[in-house]
Design a protein around this motif. Structure first.
Motif, mmCIF file in Angstrom:
data_model
loop_
_atom_site.group_PDB
_atom_site.id
_atom_site.type_symbol
_atom_site.label_atom_id
_atom_site.label_comp_id
_atom_site.label_asym_id
_atom_site.label_seq_id
_atom_site.Cartn_x
_atom_site.Cartn_y
_atom_site.Cartn_z
ATOM 1 N N LEU A 18 0.838 -1.202 0.000
ATOM 2 C CA LEU A 18 0.000 0.000 0.000
ATOM 3 C C LEU A 18 0.871 1.249 0.000
ATOM 4 O O LEU A 18 1.840 1.340 0.758
ATOM 5 C CB LEU A 18 -0.898 -0.020 1.239
ATOM 6 N N HIS A 19 0.506 2.220 -0.850
ATOM 7 C CA HIS A 19 1.248 3.486 -0.977
ATOM 8 C C HIS A 19 0.252 4.637 -0.787
ATOM 9 O O HIS A 19 -0.729 4.719 -1.515
ATOM 10 C CB HIS A 19 1.895 3.610 -2.353
ATOM 11 N N THR A 20 0.494 5.513 0.180
ATOM 12 C CA THR A 20 -0.402 6.638 0.438
ATOM 13 C C THR A 20 0.167 7.906 -0.165
ATOM 14 O O THR A 20 1.375 8.013 -0.440
ATOM 15 C CB THR A 20 -0.612 6.843 1.944
ATOM 16 N N SER A 21 -0.709 8.901 -0.354
ATOM 17 C CA SER A 21 -0.254 10.178 -0.914
ATOM 18 C C SER A 21 0.666 10.914 0.054
ATOM 19 O O SER A 21 1.424 11.779 -0.353
ATOM 20 C CB SER A 21 -1.449 11.048 -1.285
ATOM 21 N N GLY A 22 0.608 10.566 1.337
ATOM 22 C CA GLY A 22 1.486 11.177 2.332
ATOM 23 C C GLY A 22 2.876 10.565 2.372
ATOM 24 O O GLY A 22 3.702 10.942 3.191
ATOM 25 N N GLY A 23 3.141 9.596 1.508
ATOM 26 C CA GLY A 23 4.461 8.991 1.436
ATOM 27 C C GLY A 23 4.663 7.779 2.324
ATOM 28 O O GLY A 23 5.768 7.270 2.428
ATOM 29 N N ARG A 24 3.614 7.308 2.985
ATOM 30 C CA ARG A 24 3.749 6.131 3.844
ATOM 31 C C ARG A 24 3.495 4.868 3.024
ATOM 32 O O ARG A 24 2.493 4.757 2.336
ATOM 33 C CB ARG A 24 2.757 6.187 5.000
ATOM 34 N N ASP A 25 4.385 3.924 3.114
ATOM 35 C CA ASP A 25 4.227 2.639 2.451
ATOM 36 C C ASP A 25 4.056 1.562 3.512
ATOM 37 O O ASP A 25 4.703 1.600 4.558
ATOM 38 C CB ASP A 25 5.449 2.304 1.584
ATOM 39 N N MET A 26 3.158 0.599 3.229
ATOM 40 C CA MET A 26 2.893 -0.480 4.178
ATOM 41 C C MET A 26 2.736 -1.787 3.417
ATOM 42 O O MET A 26 2.328 -1.795 2.266
ATOM 43 C CB MET A 26 1.597 -0.208 4.950
ATOM 44 N N ILE A 27 3.040 -2.873 4.095
ATOM 45 C CA ILE A 27 2.771 -4.218 3.596
ATOM 46 C C ILE A 27 1.736 -4.837 4.540
ATOM 47 O O ILE A 27 1.966 -4.917 5.745
ATOM 48 C CB ILE A 27 4.045 -5.090 3.567
#
Length: 191
Positions: A160-169
């Motif tokens: 997952l990639h958010t517009s705020g720059g946070r990436d998560m699995i």
């Protein structure tokens, strides 16, 4: 073609602002040719009032159409494309639109056992907020145990990639068991 609908009325004497009439509709249509199958299903939900058990339920309308096209390339090999849209319109909260497109490949190792891979691309737009995108990487499984019992499922991860720059699995998984009671009746349990 299958069409199912329900209406729920909630009437409360003490908390009249929580009174509601909720509508639920779903449909499923499958068109089969010799090697090609086109499947459409969708759901519509309209909730007009609250639910005091959870402290108030937001009024909303939700529409979720799905389309899947499957092609049996051989007796053991199957490929497919799928898409899903989820539109949620809240009266007092942020509304959103989610989209998913993907493809899959399955191989029948045994006549009653299929194993495959699926990749999806997802994106979500939220009112007054940012956009998030992601990819799903899944292992698919189908098993026909006997003439009455079958199971299908998937397991994998979502990047997952958010517009705020946070990436998560994030972990993903689903399992569905179907028991055919009779020629036109079946019971399904899904998680």
């Amino acid at each position: 073609m299958l069409l199912d609908g329900a209406t729920e009325f909630n009437y409360l004497e003490k908390f009249t602002d929580q009174n509601s009439m909720n509508t639920f509709l779903s449909t499923s249509l499958t068109y089969r040719l010799k090697k090609l199958q086109v499947k459409f299903n969708g759901s519509f939900t309209h909730v007009t009032g609250g639910d005091t058990d959870v402290g108030g339920q937001a009024q909303r309308t939700q529409l979720t159409p799905n389309l899947q096209v499957t092609y049996n390339a051989s007796s053991k090999t199957r490929v497919g494309l799928g898409s899903q849209v989820r539109l949620t319109d809240y009266d007092g909260l942020l509304s959103s639109a989610s989209y998913k497109v993907g493809s899959f490949f399955d191989y029948a190792f045994l006549p009653q056992f299929r194993l495959g891979l699926q990749v999806n691309h997802n994106w979500q737009e939220v009112d007054e907020s940012g956009r998030q995108t992601g990819e799903d990487y899944l292992v698919r499984l189908e098993w026909d145990g006997d003439k009455k019992l079958s199971a299908s499922g998937s397991m994998g991860v979502q990047s997952l990639h958010t517009s705020g720059g946070r990436d998560m699995i994030l972990p993903l998984g689903a399992l569905s068991l179907t028991y055919d009671v009779g020629p036109k009746t079946s019971v399904r349990a899904s998680v």
